[in-house]
Design a protein around this motif. Sequence first.
Motif, mmCIF file in Angstrom:
data_model
loop_
_atom_site.group_PDB
_atom_site.id
_atom_site.type_symbol
_atom_site.label_atom_id
_atom_site.label_comp_id
_atom_site.label_asym_id
_atom_site.label_seq_id
_atom_site.Cartn_x
_atom_site.Cartn_y
_atom_site.Cartn_z
ATOM 1 N N ASP A 141 0.754 -1.171 0.090
ATOM 2 C CA ASP A 141 0.072 0.069 -0.037
ATOM 3 C C ASP A 141 1.038 1.410 -0.014
ATOM 4 O O ASP A 141 1.427 1.534 1.072
ATOM 5 C CB ASP A 141 -0.956 0.041 1.299
ATOM 6 N N PRO A 142 0.929 1.951 -1.226
ATOM 7 C CA PRO A 142 1.879 3.167 -1.353
ATOM 8 C C PRO A 142 1.365 4.187 -0.420
ATOM 9 O O PRO A 142 2.301 5.017 0.035
ATOM 10 C CB PRO A 142 1.837 3.333 -2.816
ATOM 11 N N ARG A 143 0.141 4.123 0.083
ATOM 12 C CA ARG A 143 -0.409 5.342 1.094
ATOM 13 C C ARG A 143 0.296 5.169 2.321
ATOM 14 O O ARG A 143 0.366 6.215 3.000
ATOM 15 C CB ARG A 143 -1.970 4.949 1.023
ATOM 16 N N GLU A 144 0.923 4.161 2.676
ATOM 17 C CA GLU A 144 1.631 4.162 4.037
ATOM 18 C C GLU A 144 2.997 4.638 3.798
ATOM 19 O O GLU A 144 3.680 4.672 5.010
ATOM 20 C CB GLU A 144 1.681 2.432 4.355
ATOM 21 N N GLY A 145 3.387 5.225 2.719
ATOM 22 C CA GLY A 145 4.751 5.921 2.583
ATOM 23 C C GLY A 145 5.826 5.080 2.663
ATOM 24 O O GLY A 145 6.947 5.460 2.919
ATOM 25 N N GLY A 146 5.778 3.633 2.312
ATOM 26 C CA GLY A 146 7.177 2.954 2.027
ATOM 27 C C GLY A 146 7.597 2.095 3.240
ATOM 28 O O GLY A 146 9.130 2.370 3.701
ATOM 29 N N LEU A 147 6.848 1.440 3.844
ATOM 30 C CA LEU A 147 7.132 0.756 4.969
ATOM 31 C C LEU A 147 7.855 -0.778 4.511
ATOM 32 O O LEU A 147 7.326 -1.366 3.643
ATOM 33 C CB LEU A 147 5.880 0.374 6.093
ATOM 34 N N TYR A 148 8.608 -1.080 5.237
ATOM 35 C CA TYR A 148 9.507 -2.100 4.851
ATOM 36 C C TYR A 148 10.096 -2.965 5.994
ATOM 37 O O TYR A 148 10.293 -2.320 7.265
ATOM 38 C CB TYR A 148 10.511 -1.896 3.564
ATOM 39 N N GLY A 149 10.708 -4.286 5.649
ATOM 40 C CA GLY A 149 11.566 -4.884 6.658
ATOM 41 C C GLY A 149 12.565 -5.875 6.141
ATOM 42 O O GLY A 149 12.432 -6.129 4.959
#
Lengths: 226, 226, 226
Positions: free
Chosen positions: C189-197
């Motif tokens: 979901d790009p609305r989340e602004g780029g969350l990753y791990g």
Amino acid sequence: MRIVAADTGGAVLDENYNPIGLIATAAVLVEKPYRTAKISIVRYSNPFDYDLSGRQALKDEAFLALKLAKKVKPDVVHLDSTLGGIEIRKLDDPTIDALRISDRGKAIWHSLRKDLQPLAKKFWEETGIEVIAIGKESVAVRIAEIYAGLYSVKWGIEHGLEKGFIRIGLPRYMKVEVKDDRIFGESLDPREGGLYGELLIEKKDFGWQVYPNPIARTFMVFEIRV
Amino acid sequence: MRIVAADTGGAVLDENYNPIGLIATAAVLVEKPYRTAKISIVRYSNPFDYDLSGRQALKDEAFLALKLAKKVKPDVVHLDSTLGGIEIRKLDDPTIDALRISDRGKAIWHSLRKDLQPLAKKFWEETGIEVIAIGKESVAVRIAEIYAGLYSVKWGIEHGLEKGFIRIGLPRYMKVEVKDDRIFGESLDPREGGLYGELLIEKKDFGWQVYPNPIARTFMVFEIRV
Amino acid sequence: MRIVAADTGGAVLDENYNPIGLIATAAVLVEKPYRTAKISIVRYSNPFDYDLSGRQALKDEAFLALKLAKKVKPDVVHLDSTLGGIEIRKLDDPTIDALRISDRGKAIWHSLRKDLQPLAKKFWEETGIEVIAIGKESVAVRIAEIYAGLYSVKWGIEHGLEKGFIRIGLPRYMKVEVKDDRIFGESLDPREGGLYGELLIEKKDFGWQVYPNPIARTFMVFEIRV
């Protein structure tokens, strides 16, 4: 179709990322292919003295939208209230009671319509242009929201250059970039089909950062530090 | 898992971007990895004589899905009604009353099940294949929706070449592109994991444009002008 | 702001893509700019003996979050329950009754708070750190969810190498990639602004595939076959 819409957005955030007050109301003229604004105007609030619980925003938006609409003569004016596209000039008390909205929403509109109905009615009588409550269904309202974010960043840059630091909460799922003498903003929701906006600013030297608001998922923060 | 699903979508729009009538029902066969259709078939409606308030769509979808299912023998048939995956053949009146849906939804299903329950029951008795009401949870239903959009564009190109102009509202958050002899369509929601579809067409010369529907956020418009 | 959050996710799926049991609870430390975890820890469940109807997950999350919080001393602890950010130590029975949540939610919390309220109260008395029920509003909870997905994949690789095959349902709209000795995961979901791990693993030789869960739109499947 030529549409004028208005929306309010952008907030000064405290150190815990909670909003202190809203910054900007933007009105935009949107034309086919409906991806950005052809013209935009702004009215700034004082975010350090703002009643977040109040209903001032929608009134500000109606006044600013009509100011732009008088000049550009659109086909229709869109306001950010999701009432299925009903004409504001027809919002008398029995009509409000018949709406499929919450009791709280009805109470708010019984109060709001005292200002907004005569305004919309007069505007329609003079110009034939309808002012409708379409809200989140309108692409033009979303573009106005993106411009409210851009104007908030513009205000934030000026404020930050003066005070050394400011933290601004952008409207929902949008990001901004500062490039030389321009602020570029766009929706982070690809389902919206590529909505964006741009503002010119004076070129200045400062550091900025955009990142997720940790306590408001899908909202980004713009921060400036000189 | 091999799934047959069906959905209806694509609408002729008037000059104010309101829908006049729906264009296409598509049924698809979807196999692992569940990103596009292996086979698709279509049934066109007459969008200029369409009862938008009616419940014809779901019946059309059930008939078309079973037509394809008879040929390809899937493991299951998915219909676009979000009832948690319940088997249509079990939808008698007490079961409908016990569903956690609105009273309006119950009234619609009490009427719909008269046609659909015997149909699903007969199909299950003959083939052992269940027809389930899974709706928006199903990736196959979404792929059918994308194909309904593609077939609507195909119809629109033929109609537009004849009449000179047509404006079509695509199903929710999808875009299309015309490339030589193919129409390519894909979901604009990346959360869906890359769903897409493709149809072959006769290569013709015409201008087309895809842009956001200004009064229906997250819906795109396909327009053709010869 | 330094935030510790926890969440549970990742499920073993049966051959019809239905969940059998949950795999991993992850706790994470998230710091500005709030896009990934600085530290993560995990507690594995037994997915083949898991009560999906139970309320074990939130308790596991609270215990694991506090375990990490004791070590890293964050400013606040976020739990995955959307109660508007209320402090868990203040959740007595009258407060729960006054919440604007469903009756079922209230019943669950009347039971849950027996364990969680004393735990949060003791932790606050000892450290001054609040444990709040913020749920889906928290970016840190979402990052914990992504890490729960990553740890589930790590578990799945070990399990798959032993048994030859496993199919795992990832948390909502996230994808993973295995690259040599690392598992990389990110929000779709790009609305989340780029969350990753990211997690390190032992480099092994196996085939894997990520694709949409056909009966759970916006959820992806990770499959490993040796």
